[in-house]
Design a protein around this motif. Structure first.
Motif, short mmCIF file in Angstrom:
data_model
loop_
_atom_site.label_atom_id
_atom_site.label_comp_id
_atom_site.label_asym_id
_atom_site.label_seq_id
_atom_site.Cartn_x
_atom_site.Cartn_y
_atom_site.Cartn_z
N GLU A 42 0.84 -1.21 0.00
CA GLU A 42 0.00 0.00 0.00
C GLU A 42 0.88 1.26 0.00
OE1 GLU A 42 -0.40 -2.55 2.24
OE2 GLU A 42 -2.07 -3.45 1.15
N ALA A 43 1.96 1.21 0.78
CA ALA A 43 2.88 2.36 0.82
C ALA A 43 3.48 2.59 -0.57
CB ALA A 43 3.98 2.12 1.84
N TRP A 44 3.81 1.51 -1.24
CA TRP A 44 4.40 1.58 -2.59
C TRP A 44 3.40 2.19 -3.59
CZ3 TRP A 44 8.74 1.74 -5.10
CH2 TRP A 44 8.86 1.28 -6.41
N GLU A 45 2.13 1.77 -3.46
CA GLU A 45 1.08 2.32 -4.32
C GLU A 45 0.93 3.82 -4.09
OE1 GLU A 45 -1.43 1.13 -6.53
OE2 GLU A 45 0.08 -0.46 -6.71
N ARG A 46 0.93 4.19 -2.79
CA ARG A 46 0.62 5.55 -2.38
C ARG A 46 1.75 6.52 -2.73
NH1 ARG A 46 -0.88 4.13 2.65
NH2 ARG A 46 1.23 4.45 3.40
N PRO A 48 5.55 5.82 -4.05
CA PRO A 48 6.73 5.01 -4.37
C PRO A 48 8.04 5.78 -4.19
CG PRO A 48 5.45 5.50 -6.37
CD PRO A 48 4.62 5.94 -5.20
N ALA A 49 8.01 7.10 -4.42
CA ALA A 49 9.26 7.87 -4.27
C ALA A 49 9.74 7.82 -2.82
CB ALA A 49 9.04 9.31 -4.71
N LYS A 50 8.80 7.91 -1.88
CA LYS A 50 9.15 7.86 -0.46
C LYS A 50 9.74 6.49 -0.09
CE LYS A 50 7.04 8.42 4.08
NZ LYS A 50 5.86 8.88 4.80
N VAL A 51 9.12 5.44 -0.63
CA VAL A 51 9.60 4.09 -0.35
C VAL A 51 11.01 3.92 -0.92
CG1 VAL A 51 9.21 1.62 -0.79
CG2 VAL A 51 7.27 3.13 -0.26
N LEU A 52 11.22 4.38 -2.14
CA LEU A 52 12.56 4.26 -2.75
C LEU A 52 13.58 5.04 -1.93
CD1 LEU A 52 11.84 4.57 -6.59
CD2 LEU A 52 12.37 2.50 -5.29
N ARG A 53 13.20 6.24 -1.50
CA ARG A 53 14.12 7.06 -0.70
C ARG A 53 14.51 6.35 0.58
NH1 ARG A 53 11.09 11.50 -1.81
NH2 ARG A 53 10.02 11.40 0.20
N PHE A 54 13.51 5.78 1.25
CA PHE A 54 13.77 5.08 2.51
C PHE A 54 14.76 3.93 2.29
CE2 PHE A 54 12.88 1.64 5.50
CZ PHE A 54 13.06 2.31 6.71
N TYR A 55 14.51 3.11 1.28
CA TYR A 55 15.40 1.96 1.06
C TYR A 55 16.76 2.39 0.48
CZ TYR A 55 11.87 -1.31 2.54
OH TYR A 55 10.97 -2.00 3.31
N ASN A 56 16.80 3.51 -0.23
CA ASN A 56 18.10 4.03 -0.68
C ASN A 56 18.98 4.34 0.53
OD1 ASN A 56 17.51 3.81 -3.40
ND2 ASN A 56 16.86 5.94 -3.61
N GLU A 57 18.34 4.92 1.57
CA GLU A 57 19.11 5.22 2.80
C GLU A 57 19.58 3.94 3.46
OE1 GLU A 57 16.91 7.77 5.45
OE2 GLU A 57 16.58 9.20 3.84
N ARG A 58 18.67 2.95 3.52
CA ARG A 58 19.07 1.67 4.15
C ARG A 58 20.25 1.05 3.38
NH1 ARG A 58 16.08 3.94 6.44
NH2 ARG A 58 18.05 4.46 7.36
#
Ligand code: APR
Length: 230
Positions: A42-46, A48-58
């Motif tokens: 759902e987060a990815w649907e809503r 995706p840029a935020k999700v990518l940013r979060f995992y880029n940091e990880r």
């Protein structure tokens, strides 16, 4: 004696002393963010840029981290056992410590995947951005299993757990299923260890509980096991 099978189930706690955050114990936040905001379909649907940013940091944090004494000690067990590490971690610290047989239940941050075909995987060390497509035209996403998604490696992990002569659980709260259910597949007669500074109590009394951090506790168990097999 490399016919004896030693199986490890590791979680975020094994990488804590490498500087990587755990999930629970901080008010349900992962690096200050609610998992629901970044680790669900759902987060990815809503957003995706935020999700990518979060995992880029990880991914960057993980690239800058190093395996610790626990990862390194587990690698040394390969001299005396057939070793399989089942990890819930998306980091590559077991591999970088030299472990040769690692099953990632929740994916690997150093890989990207197609968002429509989970079998289309690509090695990935740099940031992922919106607009980057896989060869079949779908947006690339991190190769991680989100809450609510199936765990494709679970069948393999169950088969591995069933053949354990020795079983070490380290750095996991055993709160997330199906991963936590692996404990139930381990043969009752196998030798079981649990390493955690705050053991959850979810592992039964057949476990030898080592109340210590991974970097303290795992090398001790490894020394004992190597002596036992000498
Ligand atoms: N050494 C060993 N264990 C530690 C250390 C340490 N230095 N520090 C903390 N721990 C322990 C905690 O006491 C806790 O039991 O590690 C465990 C971490 O638990 P979680 O944060 O719940 O991590 P994990 O069990 O790996 O989470 C499972 O949940 O969010 C999802 O997909 C994500 O793979 C993850 C899954």
């Amino acid at each position: 004696m490399r016919d004896r099978h030693l199986v490890v189930l590791s979680g975020a706690g094994i990488s804590a002393e490498s500087g990587l955050g755990t999930f629970r114990g901080s008010g349900g936040l992962w690096e200050g963010v609610s998992v629901k905001e970044v680790a669900t379909p759902e987060a990815w649907e809503r957003d995706p840029a935020k999700v990518l940013r979060f995992y880029n940091e990880r991914r960057r944090d993980i690239r800058n981290a190093e395996p610790n004494e626990a990862h390194l000690a587990l690698q040394q067990l390969e001299d005396v056992f057939k070793v399989t590490i089942i990890t819930q971690n998306i980091d590559d610290l077991h591999e970088r410590a030299g472990s040769s047989n690692v099953v990632h239940l929740h994916g690997e941050i150093m890989k990207a995947r197609s968002s429509v075909d989970e079998a289309l995987l690509f090695p990935r060390e740099s940031d992922l951005v919106l607009g980057e497509k896989c060869p079949n035209g779908s947006q690339l996403r991190p190769h991680v299993v989100w809450f609510g998604e199936a765990v494709p490696m679970m069948d393999k992990a169950i088969a591995v757990a069933k053949t354990a002569d020795f079983f070490i659980v380290v750095g996991t709260s055993l709160e997330v299923y199906p991963a936590a259910s692996l404990v139930d597949y381990v043969p009752w007669e196998s030798n079981k260890f649990l390493v955690d500074p705050q053991p959850s109590g979810l592992a039964d009394e057949s476990f030898h509980v080592v109340e210590a951090t991974a970097a303290e506790g795992v090398p001790k168990i490894v020394t004992q096991l190597r002596a036992l097999m000498a």
